[in-house]
Design a protein around this motif. Structure first.
Motif, PDB file in Angstrom:
ATOM      1  N   THR A   1       8.138  36.769   5.268  1.00 18.46           N
ATOM      2  CA  THR A   1       8.966  35.649   5.723  1.00 18.46           C
ATOM      3  C   THR A   1       8.218  34.889   6.806  1.00 18.46           C
ATOM      4  N   SER A   2       8.213  33.554   6.752  1.00 22.89           N
ATOM      5  CA  SER A   2       7.657  32.805   7.888  1.00 22.89           C
ATOM      6  C   SER A   2       8.581  31.660   8.258  1.00 22.89           C
ATOM      7  N   VAL A   3       8.660  31.453   9.573  1.00 19.92           N
ATOM      8  CA  VAL A   3       9.462  30.354  10.127  1.00 19.92           C
ATOM      9  C   VAL A   3       8.493  29.474  10.913  1.00 19.92           C
ATOM     10  N   ARG A   4       8.335  28.219  10.451  1.00 17.38           N
ATOM     11  CA  ARG A   4       7.321  27.346  11.053  1.00 17.38           C
ATOM     12  C   ARG A   4       7.974  26.108  11.661  1.00 17.38           C
ATOM     13  N   ASP A   5       7.485  25.719  12.846  1.00 20.89           N
ATOM     14  CA  ASP A   5       7.962  24.452  13.410  1.00 20.89           C
ATOM     15  C   ASP A   5       6.758  23.583  13.746  1.00 20.89           C
ATOM     16  N   ASP A   6       7.034  22.312  14.091  1.00 20.57           N
ATOM     17  CA  ASP A   6       5.912  21.424  14.422  1.00 20.57           C
ATOM     18  C   ASP A   6       6.047  20.972  15.883  1.00 20.57           C
ATOM     19  N   GLY A   7       6.435  21.948  16.717  1.00 23.73           N
ATOM     20  CA  GLY A   7       6.706  21.640  18.119  1.00 23.73           C
ATOM     21  C   GLY A   7       5.484  21.680  19.020  1.00 23.73           C
ATOM     22  N   GLN A   8       5.768  21.953  20.306  1.00 23.83           N
ATOM     23  CA  GLN A   8       4.702  21.878  21.323  1.00 23.83           C
ATOM     24  C   GLN A   8       3.731  23.052  21.270  1.00 23.83           C
ATOM     25  N   GLY A   9       4.114  24.116  20.565  1.00 24.20           N
ATOM     26  CA  GLY A   9       3.239  25.282  20.477  1.00 24.20           C
ATOM     27  C   GLY A   9       3.334  26.162  21.721  1.00 24.20           C
ATOM     28  N   ILE A  10       2.671  27.328  21.644  1.00 26.35           N
ATOM     29  CA  ILE A  10       2.707  28.272  22.768  1.00 26.35           C
ATOM     30  C   ILE A  10       1.266  28.508  23.229  1.00 26.35           C
ATOM     31  N   PRO A  11       0.965  28.292  24.503  1.00 27.09           N
ATOM     32  CA  PRO A  11      -0.418  28.526  24.967  1.00 27.09           C
ATOM     33  C   PRO A  11      -0.849  29.976  24.703  1.00 27.09           C
ATOM     34  N   PRO A  12      -2.132  30.182  24.320  1.00 23.36           N
ATOM     35  CA  PRO A  12      -2.588  31.518  23.915  1.00 23.36           C
ATOM     36  C   PRO A  12      -2.311  32.608  24.948  1.00 23.36           C
ATOM     37  N   GLU A  13      -2.415  32.263  26.246  1.00 23.62           N
ATOM     38  CA  GLU A  13      -2.224  33.307  27.268  1.00 23.62           C
ATOM     39  C   GLU A  13      -0.777  33.810  27.326  1.00 23.62           C
ATOM     40  N   HIS A  14       0.162  33.069  26.700  1.00 19.08           N
ATOM     41  CA  HIS A  14       1.560  33.512  26.726  1.00 19.08           C
ATOM     42  C   HIS A  14       1.947  34.255  25.451  1.00 19.08           C
ATOM     43  N   LEU A  15       1.117  34.066  24.408  1.00 23.72           N
ATOM     44  CA  LEU A  15       1.499  34.583  23.093  1.00 23.72           C
ATOM     45  C   LEU A  15       1.832  36.068  23.095  1.00 23.72           C
ATOM     46  N   LYS A  16       1.025  36.858  23.854  1.00 26.53           N
ATOM     47  CA  LYS A  16       1.225  38.310  23.845  1.00 26.53           C
ATOM     48  C   LYS A  16       2.528  38.714  24.534  1.00 26.53           C
ATOM     49  N   ARG A  17       3.003  37.873  25.439  1.00 27.02           N
ATOM     50  CA  ARG A  17       4.140  38.293  26.261  1.00 27.02           C
ATOM     51  C   ARG A  17       5.495  37.752  25.826  1.00 27.02           C
ATOM     52  N   HIS A  60      13.044  48.198  11.307  1.00 25.91           N
ATOM     53  CA  HIS A  60      12.863  48.143   9.849  1.00 25.91           C
ATOM     54  C   HIS A  60      11.438  48.573   9.475  1.00 25.91           C
ATOM     55  N   ARG A  61      10.787  49.247  10.398  1.00 22.60           N
ATOM     56  CA  ARG A  61       9.418  49.766  10.240  1.00 22.60           C
ATOM     57  C   ARG A  61       8.405  48.666   9.878  1.00 22.60           C
ATOM     58  N   SER A  62       8.521  47.539  10.569  1.00 26.97           N
ATOM     59  CA  SER A  62       7.558  46.460  10.357  1.00 26.97           C
ATOM     60  C   SER A  62       7.231  45.809  11.697  1.00 26.97           C
ATOM     61  N   LYS A  63       6.491  44.719  11.651  1.00 27.90           N
ATOM     62  CA  LYS A  63       6.083  44.054  12.895  1.00 27.90           C
ATOM     63  C   LYS A  63       6.208  42.549  12.769  1.00 27.90           C
ATOM     64  N   VAL A  64       6.501  41.873  13.885  1.00 33.28           N
ATOM     65  CA  VAL A  64       6.552  40.404  13.857  1.00 33.28           C
ATOM     66  C   VAL A  64       5.214  39.902  14.367  1.00 33.28           C
ATOM     67  N   SER A  65       4.694  38.844  13.747  1.00 27.60           N
ATOM     68  CA  SER A  65       3.474  38.264  14.312  1.00 27.60           C
ATOM     69  C   SER A  65       3.700  36.775  14.541  1.00 27.60           C
ATOM     70  N   VAL A  66       2.873  36.222  15.418  1.00 28.49           N
ATOM     71  CA  VAL A  66       3.055  34.821  15.756  1.00 28.49           C
ATOM     72  C   VAL A  66       1.688  34.133  15.834  1.00 28.49           C
ATOM     73  N   THR A  67       1.624  32.923  15.312  1.00 25.50           N
ATOM     74  CA  THR A  67       0.422  32.107  15.486  1.00 25.50           C
ATOM     75  C   THR A  67       0.893  30.752  15.989  1.00 25.50           C
ATOM     76  N   SER A  68       0.101  30.161  16.856  1.00 26.67           N
ATOM     77  CA  SER A  68       0.556  28.902  17.424  1.00 26.67           C
ATOM     78  C   SER A  68      -0.618  28.019  17.798  1.00 26.67           C
ATOM     79  N   LYS A  69      -0.413  26.712  17.652  1.00 24.15           N
ATOM     80  CA  LYS A  69      -1.433  25.755  18.067  1.00 24.15           C
ATOM     81  C   LYS A  69      -0.758  24.714  18.939  1.00 24.15           C
TER      82      LYS A  69
END
Ligand SMILES: Nc1ncnc2c1ncn2[C@@H]1O[C@H](COP(=O)(O)OP(=O)(O)OP(=O)(O)O)[C@@H](O)[C@H]1O
Ligand SMILES: [Mg+2]
Length: 349
Positions: free
Chosen positions: A270-286, A319-328
Motif C-alpha cells: 500500500t502507498s499513500v502519496r502526496d505532492d506537498g512540502q515534503g519532509i527534510p531528510p534529518e527529520h525522516l527517522k524521527r 501486523h508483523r510488518s514495517k512502514v517506510s517513508v520517502t520524501s522529497k
C-alpha cells in the motif's frame, strides 16, 4: 618486580636444582656429577618454569589488564571465540569478565536511554495536556466571572471550551491506544479485508477536509481494486485515516493525494502519496516518534498532537510488518507498507 616471571622462575629452578642435588648426593658423593646434575636441573627447570609462567599465567594477566583498559575506554570490540572450550582457566576467566562487563555496560547504556526517553515523554505529555486544559479553564472562568450573562459570548465560549476538551479526549484516547499497543494488550483481530474498500470509506470520511484545501483524493491508475489482506479492519481503517489526513494536512493546496495497492504473490503493497512540502531528510527517522513534529507551529495550527504516525507504526508492526517513508522537499511524501495477502482470494477469483 618480585613477580617478574624471570625472577620467579630462577628462584623456583634454584629450589628444584637444590632438591635434585641433595637427593642425588644420597647415592653419589663426588662433586663433579653433583655439579653437573645440579646445573642441568637448574637450566632445564628454569626454562620450563619460565615458559609455563610466561605463557600460561603472566601473558593472560597482561591480557586481563588490557581488557580492563578497554572496559575503561568502553571499547567492546573483541571477538570471543570458543569461550566454552578454552583449556586455560585464566583465559576463560578473562573472557568471562570481558563478556560480563560488556553486557552490563550495554544494560547501563540502555537504561540511560530509557531514562532519557521517559523524561522527554513526561515533559511532552504534560505539555500537550496543559494546552487544552488551560484553554478550557480560561473559557469557563471567564463565563463564571460574568460572561455567562451575554448569550452570544456564552455560546461561543462554551463551544470553544467543548472543542478544547474534545481535543483533550482525542489525545488521551491516542495515548491509551499507544500504551496498550506497546504492552501488547491490544490484540489484532485479523480477518479478510479489502484495503481498496477500506480506503474508499476513508476517502468519504475525509472528503470535506480535503475539499477545504481543494485537494483531490484518488486511487492510482494501476491500483489493484482487489487488495485483499489479512488485517484488523478497524486498526487498518485508522492507519489509512492517519496517513491520508496527514497527506491532506501537509499536502499542497489544490494538490492531490494518491493511494495505490500493488498485489504480489504473498503480500499487498500500500502507498499513500502526496505532492506537498515534503519532509527534510534529518527529520525522516524521527517522525514516527510520539509527539514528534517537523514544524511544531504549523502542525499545531492544523490541530495535530504528533501521535498519528506513532499509532500507524505500532499498528503495522503488530501486523508483523514495517512502514517506510520517502520524501522529497517540495515534491511530496510517500508512506508505504506491506500486509500479508489473503490466500482464500486466490481460490475465489
Ligand atoms: N505527508 C506528510 N508530509 C509532510 N510532513 C508530514 C507528513 N506526514 C507527517 N508529517 C510530519 O510528521 C509529523 C508527525 O506526524 P503525525 O501524524 O504523527 O502527527 P500530527 O499530524 O502532527 O498529529 P496527529 O496525527 O496526532 O493529529 C507531522 O507533525 C508533520 O510534521
Ligand atoms: Mg497526523
Amino acid at each position: 618486580m618480585l613477580f617478574n616471571p624471570k625472577i620467579v622462575s630462577f628462584a623456583l629452578a634454584a629450589c628444584v636444582a637444590l632438591i635434585t642435588t641433595l637427593s642425588v648426593s644420597l647415592v653419589e658423593s663426588r662433586p663433579e656429577p653433583l655439579l653437573v646434575c645440579g646445573s642441568l636441573a637448574f637450566a632445564s627447570s628454569s626454562v620450563l618454569i619460565y615458559s609455563a609462567l610466561e605463557f600460561l599465567v603472566f601473558r593472560e594477566i597482561k591480557k586481563i589488564y588490557s581488557v580492563i583498559d578497554k572496559v575503561k575506554k568502553k571499547d567492546f570490540k573483541v571477538i570471543r571465540d570458543n569461550l566454552g572450550n578454552n583449556a586455560n582457566p585464566l583465559r576463560k576467566l578473562n573472557e568471562e569478565i570481558f563478556a560480563y562487563t560488556a553486557r552490563k555496560q550495554q544494560e547501563i547504556d540502555d537504561l540511560k536511554k530509557l531514562e532519557e526517553f521517559r523524561r522527554e515523554f513526561l515533559a511532552d505529555v504534560s505539555h500537550e495536556l496543559k494546552t487544552p486544559i488551560f484553554a478550557a479553564q480560561g473559557f469557563i472562568h471567564t463565563l463564571i466571572d460574568g460572561a455567562v450573562d451575554d448569550k452570544m459570548v456564552r455560546d461561543k465560549f462554551l463551544a470553544k471550551a467543548a472543542k478544547s476538551l474534545d481535543g483533550l479526549d482525542a489525545l488521551v484516547q491516542d495515548l491509551l491506544t499507544l500504551s496498550q499497543m506497546e504492552i501488547g494488550a491490544i490484540k489484532m483481530h485479523r480477518e479478510r479485508v479489502n484495503l481498496f474498500e477500506v480506503t474508499e470509506e476513508v476517502f468519504e470520511q475525509l472528503e470535506e477536509k480535503a475539499a477545504s484545501r481543494r485537494i483531490t483524493l484518488k486511487f492510482a491508475k494501476q491500483t489493484d481494486t482487489q487488495a485483499w489482506v489479512r488485517a484488523d479492519p478497524q486498526r487498518i481503517f485508522q492507519v489509512m485515516t492517519n496517513l491520508i489526513s496527514n497527506a491532506i494536512k501537509y499536502g499542497n493546496e489544490n494538490g492531490k493525494v494518491v493511494v495505490s495497492f500493488i498485489t504480489d504473490k504473498d503480500y499487498v503493497l500500500t502507498s499513500v502519496r502526496d505532492d506537498g512540502q515534503g519532509i527534510p531528510p534529518e527529520h525522516l527517522k524521527r517522525i514516527f516518534e510520539r509527539f514528534y513534529r517537523v514544524d511544531k507551529s504549523r502542525s499545531k495550527d492544523s490541530g495535530g498532537t504528533g501521535l498519528g504516525l506513532a499509532i500507524v507504526k505500532h499498528t503495522i508492526e503488530a501486523h508483523r510488518s514495517k512502514v517506510s517513508v520517502t520524501s522529497k522537499i517540495d515534491k511530496g511524501t510517500t508512506f508505504s507498507f506491506k500486509l500479508e495477502r489473503d490466500a482464500t482470494l486466490v481460490r475465489i477469483g
